[in-house]
Motif scaffolding. Structure first.
Motif, PDB file in Angstrom:
ATOM      1  N   GLY A 146       4.965   6.781  -9.175  1.00 56.49           N
ATOM      2  CA  GLY A 146       4.942   6.837 -10.493  1.00 56.49           C
ATOM      3  C   GLY A 146       6.917   6.374 -10.494  1.00 56.49           C
ATOM      4  O   GLY A 146       7.037   6.011 -11.973  1.00 56.49           O
ATOM      5  N   SER A 147       7.942   6.806  -9.418  1.00 53.62           N
ATOM      6  CA  SER A 147       8.842   5.790  -9.846  1.00 53.62           C
ATOM      7  C   SER A 147       9.251   4.195  -9.066  1.00 53.62           C
ATOM      8  O   SER A 147      10.659   4.278  -9.097  1.00 53.62           O
ATOM      9  CB  SER A 147       9.356   6.999  -8.332  1.00 53.62           C
ATOM     10  N   VAL A 148       7.902   3.573  -8.629  1.00 50.56           N
ATOM     11  CA  VAL A 148       8.397   2.736  -8.366  1.00 50.56           C
ATOM     12  C   VAL A 148       9.082   1.942  -9.616  1.00 50.56           C
ATOM     13  O   VAL A 148       7.735   1.623 -10.328  1.00 50.56           O
ATOM     14  CB  VAL A 148       7.485   2.229  -7.492  1.00 50.56           C
ATOM     15  N   VAL A 149       9.878   0.435  -8.891  1.00 49.66           N
ATOM     16  CA  VAL A 149      10.505  -0.121  -9.878  1.00 49.66           C
ATOM     17  C   VAL A 149       9.467  -1.613  -9.392  1.00 49.66           C
ATOM     18  O   VAL A 149       9.481  -1.748  -7.900  1.00 49.66           O
ATOM     19  CB  VAL A 149      11.623  -0.452  -9.751  1.00 49.66           C
ATOM     20  N   ASP A 150       9.355  -2.308 -10.451  1.00 48.61           N
ATOM     21  CA  ASP A 150       9.304  -3.867 -10.396  1.00 48.61           C
ATOM     22  C   ASP A 150       9.986  -4.700  -9.157  1.00 48.61           C
ATOM     23  O   ASP A 150      10.947  -4.504  -9.107  1.00 48.61           O
ATOM     24  CB  ASP A 150       9.381  -4.481 -11.541  1.00 48.61           C
ATOM     25  N   GLY A 151       9.031  -4.425  -8.407  1.00 47.60           N
ATOM     26  CA  GLY A 151      10.091  -5.595  -7.145  1.00 47.60           C
ATOM     27  C   GLY A 151       9.858  -5.359  -5.977  1.00 47.60           C
ATOM     28  O   GLY A 151      10.418  -5.557  -4.653  1.00 47.60           O
ATOM     29  N   VAL A 152      10.077  -4.009  -6.095  1.00 40.78           N
ATOM     30  CA  VAL A 152      10.222  -2.825  -4.550  1.00 40.78           C
ATOM     31  C   VAL A 152       9.128  -2.794  -4.133  1.00 40.78           C
ATOM     32  O   VAL A 152       7.539  -2.316  -4.547  1.00 40.78           O
ATOM     33  CB  VAL A 152      10.758  -1.898  -4.958  1.00 40.78           C
ATOM     34  N   VAL A 153       8.913  -2.544  -2.630  1.00 37.36           N
ATOM     35  CA  VAL A 153       7.566  -2.281  -2.162  1.00 37.36           C
ATOM     36  C   VAL A 153       8.036  -1.382  -0.643  1.00 37.36           C
ATOM     37  O   VAL A 153       9.344  -2.024  -0.255  1.00 37.36           O
ATOM     38  CB  VAL A 153       7.093  -3.660  -1.235  1.00 37.36           C
TER      39      VAL A 153
END
Length: 187
Positions: A108-115
């Motif tokens: 739920g906390s993943v930002v777009d562009g972060v893997v």
């Protein structure tokens, strides 16, 4: 007138009778002694045979008891192993809810562009390694982790350029809050 009586043959007969009686008594005593000795020997032989039977019975019982003790020790080891497995299963069952809550909070906390490349947990401490396109995405990711009620404040341990030079590799540690683990265990 004088009469002479010769008592010599009578005495001789008496002596022979007494000698014969003596030999009969000695022979009877020898026979009685032999019979008594044979009886005592048979009595002791019977006692020895009975004792050997008792010893054989006791040895058989001891052998059976040794087998029973060995079986009991195996059963106790199995019970102990099963108890340890039960504790492990119970621990895994309680951690399952905590793990689900952790992955829900991270997803739920993943930002777009972060893997995220690697997530590991030791107790309540969670270590995350990931890749982002820019440092701005890394800081946004850390803010979103800090805003999550299931996770504490992250501690950034390293940020470096990706080997290809196209992004940033980062690593941070965060504590999973006890609220998340207890909330995950309630359903």
């Amino acid at each position: 007138m004088s009469i002479t009586i010769n008592l010599l043959p009578w005495r001789e007969e008496q002596r022979e009778r007494r000698t014969r009686r003596f030999y009969y008594a000695v022979a009877a005593m020898l026979l009685l002694g032999a019979a008594l000795g044979w009886g005592i020997a048979e009595f002791y032989a019977a006692q020895v045979a009975a004792q050997q039977q008792r010893n054989a019975f006791i040895e058989e019982q001891a052998r059976e008891l040794s087998q029973d003790i060995g079986d009991l020790e195996r059963y106790q080891a199995d019970a102990l192993r099963l108890g340890e497995q039960l504790v492990l299963f119970q621990t895994l069952q309680t951690q399952r809810a905590s793990t689900v809550a952790l992955f829900n909070a991270l997803a739920g906390s993943v930002v777009d562009g972060v893997v995220y490349q690697q997530v590991s947990r030791s107790g309540a401490r969670v270590s995350v390694e990931g890749v982002a396109a820019s440092e701005r995405q890394v800081s946004d990711q850390l803010r979103r982790i800090a805003d999550s009620p299931a996770l504490g404040v992250p501690s950034l341990s390293e940020v470096e350029s990706d080997a290809e030079g196209s992004g940033r590799r980062f690593r941070f540690d965060v504590e999973q809050s006890s609220l998340a683990t207890s909330a995950g265990e309630q359903p």
